[in-house]
Design a protein around this motif. Structure first.
Motif, PDB file in Angstrom:
ATOM      1  N   GLY A 131       0.861  -1.185   0.000  1.00  0.00           N
ATOM      2  CA  GLY A 131       0.000   0.000   0.000  1.00  0.00           C
ATOM      3  C   GLY A 131       0.892   1.226   0.000  1.00  0.00           C
ATOM      4  N   GLU A 132       1.573   1.460  -1.130  1.00  0.00           N
ATOM      5  CA  GLU A 132       2.525   2.578  -1.187  1.00  0.00           C
ATOM      6  C   GLU A 132       1.898   3.732  -1.967  1.00  0.00           C
ATOM      7  N   HIS A 133       1.973   4.923  -1.383  1.00  0.00           N
ATOM      8  CA  HIS A 133       1.385   6.157  -1.940  1.00  0.00           C
ATOM      9  C   HIS A 133      -0.145   6.080  -1.997  1.00  0.00           C
ATOM     10  N   THR A 134      -0.702   5.151  -1.241  1.00  0.00           N
ATOM     11  CA  THR A 134      -2.169   5.053  -1.203  1.00  0.00           C
ATOM     12  C   THR A 134      -2.755   5.870  -0.058  1.00  0.00           C
ATOM     13  N   ASP A 135      -1.904   6.221   0.937  1.00  0.00           N
ATOM     14  CA  ASP A 135      -2.484   6.878   2.135  1.00  0.00           C
ATOM     15  C   ASP A 135      -3.119   8.221   1.794  1.00  0.00           C
ATOM     16  N   TYR A 136      -2.432   9.028   0.959  1.00  0.00           N
ATOM     17  CA  TYR A 136      -3.001  10.342   0.638  1.00  0.00           C
ATOM     18  C   TYR A 136      -4.027  10.256  -0.503  1.00  0.00           C
ATOM     19  N   MET A 194       0.169   7.662   7.077  1.00  0.00           N
ATOM     20  CA  MET A 194       0.673   6.322   7.404  1.00  0.00           C
ATOM     21  C   MET A 194       1.833   6.297   8.398  1.00  0.00           C
ATOM     22  N   ASP A 195       2.865   7.107   8.157  1.00  0.00           N
ATOM     23  CA  ASP A 195       4.091   6.964   8.952  1.00  0.00           C
ATOM     24  C   ASP A 195       3.846   7.280  10.419  1.00  0.00           C
ATOM     25  N   MET A 196       3.113   8.362  10.649  1.00  0.00           N
ATOM     26  CA  MET A 196       2.852   8.774  12.034  1.00  0.00           C
ATOM     27  C   MET A 196       1.908   7.780  12.709  1.00  0.00           C
ATOM     28  N   GLU A 225       9.657  15.637  -5.749  1.00  0.00           N
ATOM     29  CA  GLU A 225       8.785  14.763  -6.537  1.00  0.00           C
ATOM     30  C   GLU A 225       7.582  14.237  -5.748  1.00  0.00           C
ATOM     31  N   TYR A 226       7.762  14.042  -4.435  1.00  0.00           N
ATOM     32  CA  TYR A 226       6.649  13.500  -3.636  1.00  0.00           C
ATOM     33  C   TYR A 226       5.427  14.407  -3.746  1.00  0.00           C
ATOM     34  N   ASN A 227       5.665  15.714  -3.541  1.00  0.00           N
ATOM     35  CA  ASN A 227       4.534  16.642  -3.599  1.00  0.00           C
ATOM     36  C   ASN A 227       3.952  16.703  -5.017  1.00  0.00           C
TER      37      ASN A 227
HETATM   38  C1  GLA Z   1       6.208   8.545   2.676  1.00  0.00           C
HETATM   39  C2  GLA Z   1       5.051   9.371   3.236  1.00  0.00           C
HETATM   40  C3  GLA Z   1       3.837   8.478   3.539  1.00  0.00           C
HETATM   41  C4  GLA Z   1       3.473   7.608   2.345  1.00  0.00           C
HETATM   42  C5  GLA Z   1       4.716   6.916   1.784  1.00  0.00           C
HETATM   43  C6  GLA Z   1       4.422   6.184   0.512  1.00  0.00           C
HETATM   44  O1  GLA Z   1       6.690   7.666   3.645  1.00  0.00           O
HETATM   45  O2  GLA Z   1       5.447  10.045   4.411  1.00  0.00           O
HETATM   46  O3  GLA Z   1       2.742   9.288   3.936  1.00  0.00           O
HETATM   47  O4  GLA Z   1       2.807   8.359   1.354  1.00  0.00           O
HETATM   48  O5  GLA Z   1       5.780   7.826   1.547  1.00  0.00           O
HETATM   49  O6  GLA Z   1       3.537   5.162   0.734  1.00  0.00           O
END
Ligand code: GLA
Length: 386
Positions: free
Chosen positions: A32-37, A170-172, A220-222
């Motif tokens: 589940g990568e980049h699915t949180d936002y 997700m991370d927090m 790139e993330y943003n």
């Molecule tokens: C980073 C972000 C998370 C998530 C991942 C990808 O870790 O902080 O919120 O979007 O990338 O899954």
């Protein structure tokens, strides 16, 4: 033990003992990568690599932060949260900023010293650990009465507003809410979650740290997040119930391909498939089908490499190498991408051999020393008593 050495360092730095010691862990994400936002599902877990915090209130209005591993110090007044040129300060200061924004003002200043063993820039969320740990410490020291979920949201807003990375939750969530030996299945839209045991007696999760440091903030993330939002805005014209890519099926996406810029279409394709993969992963893991789950990990990597384009040659190499190894069921880049770690599902009895093999191959092809960690799933952020 980190807590003991940290207490001593605190005493050396401030001549008093800390009144509180807290541990905040890093995290992995099974899938589940980049699915949180995008309002989707994730499957993270907190791990045995963590940041420890030693803290005590002060009698004046000054705040003193010490990053023990860097041997750096930063002092500021509660009334002045101007950004410092030391980038590590933005994580604790961002949390303080968000607490104040909701009217939670510490009664006095405080001393806070922290350090740990989460490799930096490796995609294991050391920054989320610093944010969650700081929120937990300040909540305890000043009796704010925040729930864990409220602290998770404060920590995420610190990253979004003060650090400037538009990350998801997700991370927090993983750093704060994790449980030993458990994986969290989190619905990032409703924030409903369940714990389930990672039931794999004959397999291990192994991280391979590519040594390529990822820098996500302001980059790139943003951009990826914006591309997803563009996709949602366009798709809303065809169905006004579409709030996020969570609501989009592959058939609906394909039907409206022509309306989307090609890159946006490609990003949406990845997200829609990944949300579906997390659903399947839950079923496969429940059924104990690790081989099936491993295949999904490879599919996720392919999507991150070719459709979402957040990989790098070193990560691709690490994943490709495992495909010829019989002891590996699945591998993929983990976290935001652009460097950091791969996550590998490896037969327990072959872990040492796997590490030796991949380290050697990586050294020959890139000249980089690979660092590998066998992951232990541990508790989320917690107070450490003596
Ligand atoms: C980073 C972000 C998370 C998530 C991942 C990808 O870790 O902080 O919120 O979007 O990338 O899954």
């Amino acid at each position: 033990m980190h807590a003991d050495s940290l207490k001593k360092q605190f005493q050396t730095a401030f001549t008093t003992l800390p009144t509180l010691v807290v541990r905040a862990p890093g995290r992995i994400n099974l899938i589940g990568e980049h699915t949180d936002y995008n309002g989707g599902f994730v499957m993270p877990a907190s791990i045995d690599k963590a940041i420890w915090f030693a803290a005590a209130p002060r009698s004046d209005q000054q705040c003193v932060l010490v990053a023990a591993d860097l041997n750096e110090k930063h002092e500021f007044a509660l009334s002045d949260l101007s950004k410092s040129d030391k980038s590590w300060t933005q994580y604790p200061m961002g949390v303080l900023n968000e607490l104040m924004a909701v009217g939670l003002m510490p009664k006095t200043g405080f001393n806070l010293l922290f350090g740990g063993n989460i490799p930096l820039g490796a995609g294991l969320s050391s920054s989320a650990a610093v944010e969650c740990g700081t929120a937990f410490v300040l909540n305890e020291l000043f009796g704010f009465g925040l729930s864990r979920l409220e602290m998770v949201k404060i920590a995420q807003r610190a990253e979004n507003n003060f650090v400037g990375l538009q990350c998801g939750i997700m991370d927090m969530f993983a750093s704060m809410m994790g449980k030993a030996a458990s994986v969290i299945r989190l619905d990032c839209r409703s924030l409903e979650y369940t714990y389930f045991p990672f039931n794999a007696p004959h397999h291990s999760l192994v991280l391979c740290d590519s040594g390529v440091k990822h820098s996500l903030a302001g980059s790139e993330y943003n951009t990826r997040r914006q591309e997803c939002e563009t996709g949602v805005n366009i798709l809303q014209q065809f169905d006004n119930q579409t709030e996020s890519l969570r609501d989009v099926s592959m058939a609906f996406l394909q039907q409206h391909q022509a309306a989307l810029p090609p890159v946006v279409y490609q990003r949406c394709q990845y997200i829609v498939s990944e949300i579906e993969r997390v659903r399947q992963a839950g079923q496969l893991l429940e059924a104990g089908n690790l081989a099936g789950f491993g295949q999904l990990m490879y599919q996720t990597h392919d999507g991150l490499q070719h459709q979402y384009e957040v990989s790098c040659p070193e990560l691709d190499l690490l994943v490709a190498h495992t495909r010829s190894l019989g002891s590996v069921l699945g591998a993929r880049l983990m976290g935001g991408g652009f460097g950091g770690c791969t996550l590998n599902l490896v037969e327990k009895s072959h872990v040492s051999e796997f590490i030796e093999n991949i380290t050697h191959a990586y050294q020959i092809q890139t000249g980089i020393d690979l660092t590998c960690h066998e992951v232990v799933l541990s508790n989320g952020t917690e107070k450490i008593s003596d």
